[in-house]
Every structure is written in structure tokens, then in C-alpha cells.
Enzyme design. Structure first.
Site, mmCIF file in Angstrom:
data_model
loop_
_atom_site.group_PDB
_atom_site.id
_atom_site.type_symbol
_atom_site.label_atom_id
_atom_site.label_comp_id
_atom_site.label_asym_id
_atom_site.label_seq_id
_atom_site.Cartn_x
_atom_site.Cartn_y
_atom_site.Cartn_z
ATOM 1 N N HIS A 1 -10.545 -3.302 -1.449
ATOM 2 C CA HIS A 1 -11.506 -2.802 -0.469
ATOM 3 C C HIS A 1 -12.540 -1.926 -1.163
ATOM 4 O O HIS A 1 -12.195 -1.088 -2.006
ATOM 5 C CB HIS A 1 -10.799 -1.989 0.613
ATOM 6 C CG HIS A 1 -9.826 -2.782 1.423
ATOM 7 N ND1 HIS A 1 -10.159 -3.383 2.617
ATOM 8 C CD2 HIS A 1 -8.522 -3.081 1.207
ATOM 9 C CE1 HIS A 1 -9.116 -4.010 3.105
ATOM 10 N NE2 HIS A 1 -8.109 -3.847 2.271
ATOM 11 N N TYR B 1 0.835 -1.197 0.000
ATOM 12 C CA TYR B 1 0.000 0.000 0.000
ATOM 13 C C TYR B 1 0.873 1.252 0.000
ATOM 14 O O TYR B 1 1.977 1.261 0.582
ATOM 15 C CB TYR B 1 -0.883 0.036 1.243
ATOM 16 C CG TYR B 1 -1.995 -0.970 1.259
ATOM 17 C CD1 TYR B 1 -3.230 -0.692 0.690
ATOM 18 C CD2 TYR B 1 -1.824 -2.206 1.871
ATOM 19 C CE1 TYR B 1 -4.266 -1.611 0.720
ATOM 20 C CE2 TYR B 1 -2.842 -3.142 1.907
ATOM 21 C CZ TYR B 1 -4.062 -2.840 1.330
ATOM 22 O OH TYR B 1 -5.080 -3.758 1.363
ATOM 23 N N ARG C 1 -2.200 -12.380 3.170
ATOM 24 C CA ARG C 1 -3.567 -12.081 2.762
ATOM 25 C C ARG C 1 -3.760 -12.385 1.292
ATOM 26 O O ARG C 1 -2.918 -12.056 0.464
ATOM 27 C CB ARG C 1 -3.898 -10.596 2.986
ATOM 28 C CG ARG C 1 -3.844 -10.127 4.409
ATOM 29 C CD ARG C 1 -5.187 -10.019 5.117
ATOM 30 N NE ARG C 1 -6.292 -10.752 4.584
ATOM 31 C CZ ARG C 1 -7.409 -10.213 4.079
ATOM 32 N NH1 ARG C 1 -7.538 -8.908 4.014
ATOM 33 N NH2 ARG C 1 -8.399 -10.973 3.663
ATOM 34 N N HIS D 1 -6.877 -8.682 -2.812
ATOM 35 C CA HIS D 1 -8.238 -8.168 -2.623
ATOM 36 C C HIS D 1 -8.275 -6.668 -2.869
ATOM 37 O O HIS D 1 -7.245 -5.986 -2.857
ATOM 38 C CB HIS D 1 -8.750 -8.469 -1.205
ATOM 39 C CG HIS D 1 -7.886 -7.874 -0.124
ATOM 40 N ND1 HIS D 1 -6.743 -8.476 0.335
ATOM 41 C CD2 HIS D 1 -8.000 -6.707 0.570
ATOM 42 C CE1 HIS D 1 -6.195 -7.721 1.280
ATOM 43 N NE2 HIS D 1 -6.932 -6.636 1.429
ATOM 44 N N TYR E 1 -0.080 -9.961 0.275
ATOM 45 C CA TYR E 1 0.932 -9.338 1.129
ATOM 46 C C TYR E 1 0.944 -9.993 2.506
ATOM 47 O O TYR E 1 -0.058 -10.557 2.957
ATOM 48 C CB TYR E 1 0.696 -7.830 1.261
ATOM 49 C CG TYR E 1 -0.640 -7.418 1.841
ATOM 50 C CD1 TYR E 1 -0.866 -7.423 3.218
ATOM 51 C CD2 TYR E 1 -1.675 -7.004 1.013
ATOM 52 C CE1 TYR E 1 -2.086 -7.023 3.756
ATOM 53 C CE2 TYR E 1 -2.895 -6.604 1.539
ATOM 54 C CZ TYR E 1 -3.092 -6.623 2.913
ATOM 55 O OH TYR E 1 -4.298 -6.235 3.424
#
Length: 261
Positions: free
Chosen positions: A186, A132, A181, A184, A171
């Protein structure tokens, strides 16, 4: 607009648990759920394999607030505040971002299948390396100077949204040792008032990390989990440009999309 998911830093004891131990906990909850015989359509608030789940929901009785009073001080938006280009996450900088270009589209409907029009939809995600663009994300993967990972749009008269972006990478996170994870995106929907905000996640089909991920597995019913997984759609795919995925969001009823807690 939010730019990333919450980064959880659990205790050293929980972080030292192995994936095998967490997977065994997931299996035990799954067995208990099937024995109970009661269908669950939303994530469990307290889900032990997801170490910080107990910290991610209220522990005290909620205080009733006057929605009209909140709206007097809350931000607001209109169609002029959302530009059509805000939905293309691949053109926000001076160059092209690295990774697989994808188109994500779908309809937002109520429990009776009626379209939810002019709905503000926001997304945020990791880049193709699984990182991110946020200072708290210290995953040793490269940042992409041409990808911030946030976008927004309004649904049209048919309740349809559409984004062009880059497929995010998986990640690591610190729920337990060697925890990863699944890829995906959000999603945030604001309803008609800011007190109605809904946040959820969209996953990609066939991800090998599904069975290992306590957040995905905190939804104990497989049918409900499946509602978070987009479908590859060749009609959405653009020739020599981007692969396409379709993912619908249902806001109410027994088939409603699971929410993020």
C-alpha cells in the site's frame, strides 16, 4: 501512519460464494465493459464481485470543506520529521526479518512528467507470510518479530522515492470462499495538504492471483491495471543483497495511477 489495509468481513452469503462464481462475475463485467467502448482509468465504486465495494465510498453528497480551515487543526510535517532510515523496513528491530529482501523505487510525477518534490510517501504491507502486524489480522500465519511493515520517505529533487523492505506474501480475505489477495504494498501520498491524500496499491509482476482478485479487477481497463504492477529492474537490484523493482506514480492526466477506493 496506517499499518494495514482495511479488513473486510462480508455477510455469510457473500463469503460462501465460490471462486468460480466470483470469476464468472468478473468475466461478465469485463464483457460489459468492452461492449460499452468507454475507457475507464479508475476502479469502479460499485463492483459486485468485490462484495464490500458499495460500503467503501460515500453514498451521500460530499460536504465542501474549507481547506485552509482544515489545515489549522490537521497535523503537519517537515523534512526534520522524516528520518532517512525510516525508508528501510528491514532495520527497525533487533534482528533481520524473514523473507526476500527487495528494493522498491520510482518517480512521482504529474501528468506532464514533472517531478513532485518533497512528497511524503508512506507504505504499509503484510510480512513474507502474508500477515499484517495488526490485532484484527487473525490469518493463521506467523508474525515476524523483526518486521512491522510500515515505512516512509520524502521524494528527492527528481521526484524519486526508495524503500528497502521484504516482499509480502499473499493472504486470504473473506470476500468469498477461498479468496486470496495478490501480494501488494500500500502507498499513501499526501500532496501539499492533508486534504489531497492519495492511497493506492503496488503489485508484483506475473502474480497468478491477478485474474481471481476482485479488487485488482475492479479496474476494468487492462492498461490501467498494468499501471499498478511494478517492473523488475536489474539496475535497481543490489549484488548479493536485494532484488529491485521500479514503479512510477503519475498523479494527473489520462495515464494517472489508479486510486484505491
Amino acid at each position: 501512519m496506517r499499518s494495514m489495509t482495511t479488513i473486510v468481513v462480508p455477510s455469510s452469503d457473500s463469503a460462501s460464494a465460490s471462486q468460480a462464481e466470483v470469476t464468472a462475475e468478473i468475466a461478465a463485467v469485463e464483457t460489459e465493459y468492452h461492449r460499452g467502448g468507454v475507457e475507464e482509468t479508475q476502479p469502479r465504486l460499485n463492483y459486485p464481485p468485490y462484495r464490500s465495494s458499495v460500503l467503501r465510498h460515500p453514498t451521500e453528497a460530499l460536504v465542501h470543506a474549507d481547506p485552509e480551515a482544515i489545515e489549522l487543526s490537521a497535523p503537519c510535517f517537515g523534512e526534520r520529521d522524516v528520518h532517512p532510515l525510516d525508508s528501510d523496513l528491514t532495520i527497525q528491530h533487533g534482528g533481520q526479518p524473514i523473507g526476500e529482501r527487495i528494493i522498491v523505487t520510482g518517480r512521482i510525477v504529474d501528468g506532464d512528467g514533472r517531478p513532485v518534490r518533497r512528497q511524503l510517501v508512506e507504505i504499509w504491507q503484510a510480512n513474507a507470510s502474508g500477515r499484517y502486524a495488526h490485532k484484527r489480522d487473525q490469518h493463521p500465519a506467523p508474525l515476524d518479530p523483526n518486521f512491522t511493515g510500515v515505512g516512509r520517505c520524502l521524494t528527492d529533487d527528481d521526484g524519486t522515492y526508495r524503500f528497502t523492505t521484504i516482499k509480502p506474501g499473499p493472504y486470504p480475505w473473506r470476500n468469498h470462499h477461498n479468496a486470496w489477495r495478490p501480494a501488494h504494498i500500500h502507498f499513501s501520498l499526501f500532496g501539499t495538504k492533508f486534504t489531497q491524500r492519495m492511497v493506492t496499491q503496488m503489485y508484483f509482476p506475473g502474480d497468478p492471483l491477478f485474474g481471481l482478485d476482485p479488487i485488482y479487477q475492479s479496474i476494468t481497463d487492462q492498461k490501467a491495471r498494468d499501471r499498478l504492477v511494478a517492473a523488475y529492474d536489474h539496475d535497481v537490484t543490489a549484488h548479493e543483497w536485494a532484488t529491485g523493482y521500479r514503479w512510477d506514480i503519475v498523479l494527473t492526466g489520462s495515464a494517472r495511477t489508479p486510486l484505491e477506493h
